[in-house]
Enzyme design. Structure first.
Site, short mmCIF file in Angstrom:
data_model
loop_
_atom_site.label_atom_id
_atom_site.label_comp_id
_atom_site.label_asym_id
_atom_site.label_seq_id
_atom_site.Cartn_x
_atom_site.Cartn_y
_atom_site.Cartn_z
N VAL A 32 116.91 62.32 -3.66
CA VAL A 32 116.25 63.57 -4.04
C VAL A 32 117.13 64.37 -5.00
CG1 VAL A 32 115.24 65.73 -3.18
CG2 VAL A 32 115.03 63.62 -1.82
N ALA A 61 127.71 68.66 -6.46
CA ALA A 61 128.75 68.23 -5.51
C ALA A 61 128.33 66.92 -4.88
CB ALA A 61 128.94 69.30 -4.44
N LYS A 122 115.76 68.70 7.00
CA LYS A 122 114.98 68.92 8.23
C LYS A 122 115.84 68.93 9.48
CE LYS A 122 113.86 64.06 8.21
NZ LYS A 122 114.28 63.74 6.87
N GLU A 146 110.56 74.07 1.32
CA GLU A 146 109.27 73.38 1.16
C GLU A 146 109.41 71.86 1.29
OE1 GLU A 146 105.94 74.94 0.30
OE2 GLU A 146 105.80 73.04 1.34
N VAL A 149 109.55 69.29 5.00
CA VAL A 149 108.44 68.68 5.76
C VAL A 149 107.41 68.16 4.77
CG1 VAL A 149 106.65 69.04 7.50
CG2 VAL A 149 108.77 70.38 7.62
N GLY A 151 107.53 66.15 2.14
CA GLY A 151 107.91 65.95 0.74
C GLY A 151 107.21 66.84 -0.25
N GLU A 207 114.15 52.05 6.84
CA GLU A 207 115.60 51.78 6.80
C GLU A 207 115.88 50.48 7.57
OE1 GLU A 207 117.86 54.13 5.64
OE2 GLU A 207 116.37 55.67 5.23
N LYS A 222 110.37 67.59 12.07
CA LYS A 222 109.35 68.25 11.24
C LYS A 222 108.39 69.06 12.12
CE LYS A 222 109.77 64.67 7.71
NZ LYS A 222 109.32 63.33 7.30
N GLY A 330 110.26 60.17 -0.96
CA GLY A 330 110.55 59.66 -2.31
C GLY A 330 111.30 60.71 -3.11
N1 HSE Z 1 111.57 58.75 6.41
C1 HSE Z 1 110.58 59.75 6.18
C2 HSE Z 1 109.22 59.10 6.12
C3 HSE Z 1 110.78 60.54 4.94
O1 HSE Z 1 109.08 57.89 6.30
O2 HSE Z 1 108.26 59.83 5.90
C4 HSE Z 1 111.88 61.56 5.06
O3 HSE Z 1 111.57 62.52 6.01
#
Ligand code: HSE
Length: 457
Positions: A32, A61, A122, A146, A149, A151, A207, A222, A330
């Protein structure tokens, strides 16, 4: 409210022929952060034109300053996040490091130095959101989130502003794209959870250790943020009971489909007193906040949310039902939400204002046993006379009303598929323990809540 310490911040640089640029520090340059930095570097003129504010990136940073970052001038990179936050050239801080530490200390330092903060974090907000929001409000500064939660979906601002006066009854969201992708794939391709997870990992949607998504931790954080906002409550992730999707079986997804439902992982936050004729808003709010898989009628708007998309369905006493839909994850979609906040923070900084803050109270959390919804149960029993009567007796003895039952033959056994009317969760759990103890019950299989077509017995 006057901004404390605002005079300690050096005046923003003034560019020829336009108002001074608002100078931005970005902490964290991952997915991001990288997308935001690229946009700030390449689209500065277009952003100024669209938004009326010029944003100037003055520092980024990162954890490893030696790592090459194509397109980002080396002069902007630093390994010293703390130093960047306190740099007098910085007007606004964007925190995209994630996790509680060191993000919390950096956000606190920024606010203490009179700098508004935009964050997508979050975990931080679900653990310390109320204290940080109060810290920001006490010095009249923005703490905007914003992107934390769902995206890219504009959700926090509509809840905070457009629906500020609305008695919100319930917010139900598909707020985790990974699990929605897995459940959609299981449903549409008839594959197992393990196969769908492997596909999500192959596509980079899950992941290697998928537990944060599939066990519901991400959705629970969230849910806590949504509950805090919808009901002005101090709610943390630890308040949120959660069930993940690893136990959802293809057979239950197929039965759900036959019965006219789809299975989704839902974050549910609802006010259980104070609205909808259940009391007054002056009472201490009692709420329920939870994450679990649930069956939704195929006709429910959330049922149409496929793949990695997110959506949040809001039910209010006056506004009725509304749904916000889009990409929940994303780099570029999430950075788009961060940029919107950044522009707001910059405008507020100029006008000496900040986003509205409503003090939060600690709510009562409704005990899980007292929650009410309908249920689906898949039970394998011995196929002989009297079995159905014994099973039905248990439901009746525990005050759970059966709405429908279907029997499927399985050799010497039978599979019974029950839908109940709306029932108290404690009563349903007692029914399930009773069923597990019945000699004629071989196995209690899938058990799912049914949401979105509440029908009292
Ligand atoms: N890993 C989360 C998802 C996105 O699959 O929606 C980041 O909160």
């Amino acid at each position: 409210m006057a901004r404390k310490d605002a005079d300690q911040v050096a005046a923003p640089a003034r560019l020829d022929g336009e108002e001074a640029a608002v100078r931005v520090a970005v902490l964290g340059c991952g997915n991001v952060g990288g997308a935001l930095v690229a946009t700030l570097l390449s689209d500065s003129d277009a952003i100024a034109q669209r938004s009326g504010v010029r944003l100037e990136l003055v520092g980024v940073a990162v954890g490893d300053p030696a790592r090459p970052r194509p397109g980002v001038p080396a002069a902007l990179i630093t390994g010293d996040a703390k130093g960047l936050v306190s740099d007098p050239r910085v007007d606004v801080v964007v925190e995209l490091i994630g996790g509680v530490d060191p993000a919390r200390g950096l956000v606190e330092s920024a606010l203490a130095a009179g700098k508004p903060v935009v964050t997508a974090n979050k975990e931080l907000l679900a653990a310390h959101g109320s204290a940080l929001a109060e810290a920001a409000a006490s010095v009249g500064l923005d703490l905007l989130y914003e992107a934390a939660v769902a995206g890219a979906i504009p959700l926090i601002r509509p809840l905070r502003e457009s629906l500020a006066g609305e008695p919100i009854r319930r917010v139900m969201g598909i707020v985790n794209g990974t699990t929605n992708y897995i459940l959609t794939t299981m449903s549409e391709e008839g594959v197992s959870y393990t196969q769908a997870l492997a596909e999500a990992q192959r596509l980079g949607l899950a992941e290697r250790d998928p537990s944060a998504d599939v066990d519901g931790h991400d959705a629970a954080a969230k849910a806590a943020i949504l509950a805090a906002l919808a009901f002005h409550c101090d709610v943390v992730a630890d308040d949120v009971p959660r069930e993940g999707i690893a136990t959802v079986a293809p057979v239950d997804i197929s039965f759900a489909a036959r019965l006219g439902y789809v299975v989704k992982l839902l974050a549910v936050v609802e006010r259980t007193n104070g609205t909808g004729g259940k009391g007054t808003d002056t009472e201490v709010p009692e709420i329920s906040v939870r994450v679990h898989p649930a069956m939704l009628p195929r006709t429910h708007p959330l049922a149409a949310v496929r793949g990695a998309f997110n959506a949040v369905f809001v039910e209010g006493d006056n506004a009725g039902e509304l749904m916000l839909y889009g990409l929940g994850a994303g780099g570029r979609p999430t950075a788009s939400a961060v940029l919107g906040d950044l522009i707001d923070a910059a405008h507020h900084l100029r006008s000496g204002s900040s986003a509205r803050f409503v003090p939060r109270v600690r709510p009562r959390i409704r005990p899980t046993d007292d929650l009410r919804c309908a249920w689906y149960m898949n039970i394998d029993v011995v196929d002989r006379p009297g079995v159905l009567a014994a099973v039905a007796q248990l439901f009746g003895d525990n005050g759970v009303s059966i709405r429908s039952m279907e029997q499927v033959g399985l050799g010497d056994e039978a599979r019974l598929i029950f839908l109940t009317h709306v029932a108290r969760e404690g009563d349903v759990q007692r029914t399930l323990s009773g069923l597990r103890g019945l000699e004629v019950v071989d196995h209690v299989g899938g058990v799912l809540r049914v949401m979105g077509d509440e029908e009292e017995a």
